[in-house]
Design an enzyme around this catalytic site. Sequence first.
Site, short mmCIF file in Angstrom:
data_model
loop_
_atom_site.label_atom_id
_atom_site.label_comp_id
_atom_site.label_asym_id
_atom_site.label_seq_id
_atom_site.Cartn_x
_atom_site.Cartn_y
_atom_site.Cartn_z
N GLN A 100 0.54 -1.12 0.18
CA GLN A 100 -0.59 0.07 -0.02
C GLN A 100 0.85 1.57 -0.59
O GLN A 100 0.45 2.24 -0.19
CB GLN A 100 -1.23 0.17 0.96
CG GLN A 100 -1.72 -1.26 1.36
CD GLN A 100 -3.07 -0.80 2.28
OE1 GLN A 100 -3.36 0.37 2.82
NE2 GLN A 100 -3.63 -2.01 2.16
N HIS A 101 2.18 1.06 -0.05
CA HIS A 101 2.69 2.39 0.29
C HIS A 101 3.65 2.43 -1.04
O HIS A 101 4.32 1.54 -1.58
CB HIS A 101 3.92 1.86 1.19
CG HIS A 101 4.65 3.51 1.80
ND1 HIS A 101 5.80 3.31 1.26
CD2 HIS A 101 4.68 4.38 2.97
CE1 HIS A 101 5.94 5.01 1.88
NE2 HIS A 101 5.57 5.16 2.48
#
Length: 117
Positions: free
Chosen positions: A87-88
Amino acid sequence: MKLDKWIESVPNFSEGRDLKKVERIVDYISKQQGYTSAYTLPDYSTDPDHNRCVVTVLGQPEPLKRAMVEAIGTAVELIDMTRHEGQHPRIGCVDVIPFIPVRDCTIQEADQLAREI
């Protein structure tokens, strides 16, 4: 009495799910800290959702440099960014490697170490 220069580094590696890979990345630092008082690995943590590992390393410039080069090289060897998910946002096997002056060190010296690495 002259104090030794100490710098902190907090590299962010793009691996937080495969703990064997994470251990190999930090292995050089953790093995060496028992043999020298020139640097230490106080902490590292993983986040499987973001698929990242954040390491905190403190040390004198030259030993810190050697340890970071080894850890970065291991990360580049182990992490396949073409298959990476998380997600980063990420730009590489090692996204950021900040260097922070801690003791008897200027920001310019920390910046020089970052440029050398």
